[in-house]
Scaffold this motif. Structure first.
Motif, PDB file in Angstrom:
ATOM      1  N   GLU A 155       0.816  -1.212   0.000  1.00  0.00           N
ATOM      2  CA  GLU A 155       0.000   0.000   0.000  1.00  0.00           C
ATOM      3  C   GLU A 155       0.854   1.270   0.000  1.00  0.00           C
ATOM      4  N   LEU A 156       2.094   1.174   0.442  1.00  0.00           N
ATOM      5  CA  LEU A 156       2.973   2.346   0.368  1.00  0.00           C
ATOM      6  C   LEU A 156       3.162   2.796  -1.070  1.00  0.00           C
ATOM      7  N   LEU A 157       3.217   1.836  -1.966  1.00  0.00           N
ATOM      8  CA  LEU A 157       3.340   2.145  -3.388  1.00  0.00           C
ATOM      9  C   LEU A 157       1.968   2.360  -4.024  1.00  0.00           C
ATOM     10  N   ALA A 158       1.053   1.438  -3.776  1.00  0.00           N
ATOM     11  CA  ALA A 158      -0.240   1.490  -4.458  1.00  0.00           C
ATOM     12  C   ALA A 158      -1.094   2.671  -4.006  1.00  0.00           C
ATOM     13  N   ASP A 159      -1.124   2.952  -2.706  1.00  0.00           N
ATOM     14  CA  ASP A 159      -2.001   3.993  -2.174  1.00  0.00           C
ATOM     15  C   ASP A 159      -1.308   5.337  -1.977  1.00  0.00           C
ATOM     16  N   GLU A 160       0.000   5.304  -1.703  1.00  0.00           N
ATOM     17  CA  GLU A 160       0.715   6.539  -1.386  1.00  0.00           C
ATOM     18  C   GLU A 160       1.708   6.947  -2.463  1.00  0.00           C
ATOM     19  N   GLY A 161       1.903   6.082  -3.451  1.00  0.00           N
ATOM     20  CA  GLY A 161       2.792   6.414  -4.551  1.00  0.00           C
ATOM     21  C   GLY A 161       4.257   6.489  -4.175  1.00  0.00           C
ATOM     22  N   LEU A 162       4.646   5.781  -3.115  1.00  0.00           N
ATOM     23  CA  LEU A 162       6.026   5.834  -2.639  1.00  0.00           C
ATOM     24  C   LEU A 162       6.826   4.689  -3.245  1.00  0.00           C
ATOM     25  N   GLU A 163       7.693   5.040  -4.180  1.00  0.00           N
ATOM     26  CA  GLU A 163       8.502   4.039  -4.862  1.00  0.00           C
ATOM     27  C   GLU A 163       9.547   3.449  -3.904  1.00  0.00           C
TER      28      GLU A 163
END
Length: 241
Positions: A155-163
């Motif tokens: 979810e860090l990538l999917a929801d927050e856009g954090l690569e």
């Protein structure tokens, strides 16, 4: 051997309590800032169990947050962040703390980090406060593998856009196997000035604060083989590909 400071753009320092960073590595941070490194501080708690006077407990956490921001400013750090939901004295290396540190790593994208030691140092027992050990362990887990792994906390990538992000160098404070010295002779005065901003924690020490810290750093310099009169902060340094 760490890369030259001139090759580092961003660094992240993680501590359990306000004042941990200033006692442990403020001299080093000042040298990095002088070299053009953009440094961010991340504090896991607001230090609500600290203090040596009759300050009401409900006032201690906001007071210590203000003190930390003022101390950071002394050494040239303006980005100071605090996590929510972690109480002083009760920090554990949970998966949630690992995630929250990894989130900030992905936000800041540091090439270099300073963290507390997850290993107890019996020669420096106060540096091995249980919150320090827990914060160090969670930070190491966040560095490897969590922050770099797109499938950890997706979810860090999917929801927050954090690569995902790879930290290349880790400096570990107060580690019993410290093998790297940073000469902080020229930034010692700023380190002391930063510590003095933590009035709720250091005012009772008076001039003894500077004497104590100078003795620590002189001993460190001797261990590292630096010339007489120099001062040093020590780390175990680990490099990651």
């Amino acid at each position: 051997m760490p890369r030259p400071d001139s090759e580092i753009e961003r660094a992240l320092v993680v501590g359990a309590h306000p004042d941990d960073i200033d006692f442990g590595c403020a001299g080093t941070v000042a040298t990095w800032v002088d070299a053009g490194v953009e440094v961010t501080y991340l504090l896991v708690t607001r230090g609500d169990q600290g203090g040596f006077d009759d300050t009401p407990r409900e006032e201690m956490a906001p007071l210590r947050e203000r003190e930390q921001r003022a101390a950071a400013k002394v050494v040239g750090v303006s980005d100071v962040r605090f996590l929510d939901g972690y109480a002083d004295g009760w920090v554990e290396p949970t998966r949630e703390l690992e995630r929250d540190i990894a989130r900030v790593i992905r936000q800041v994208r540091p090439q270099r980090m300073i963290v507390q030691s997850p290993e107890r140092n019996y020669e420096r027992l106060p540096a091995s406060h249980s919150d320090h050990l827990a914060t160090g362990e969670a930070a190491i887990r966040a560095i490897y593998p969590t922050a770099r792994n797109p499938f950890a906390w997706p979810e860090l990538l999917a929801d927050e856009g954090l690569e995902p992000w790879v930290v290349n160098e880790v400096f570990i404070m107060a580690h019993p196997g410290a093998d790297h010295a940073v000469d902080v002779t020229d930034t010692f005065d700023r380190k002391i000035a930063a510590l003095q901003e933590h009035r709720s924690q250091t005012t009772h020490m008076g001039e003894g604060l500077q004497t104590m810290v100078r003795e620590w750093l002189t001993r460190n310099a001797g261990v590292a083989g630096l010339p007489q009169g120099r001062l040093a902060e020590l780390y175990l340094v680990t490099e990651l590909a």
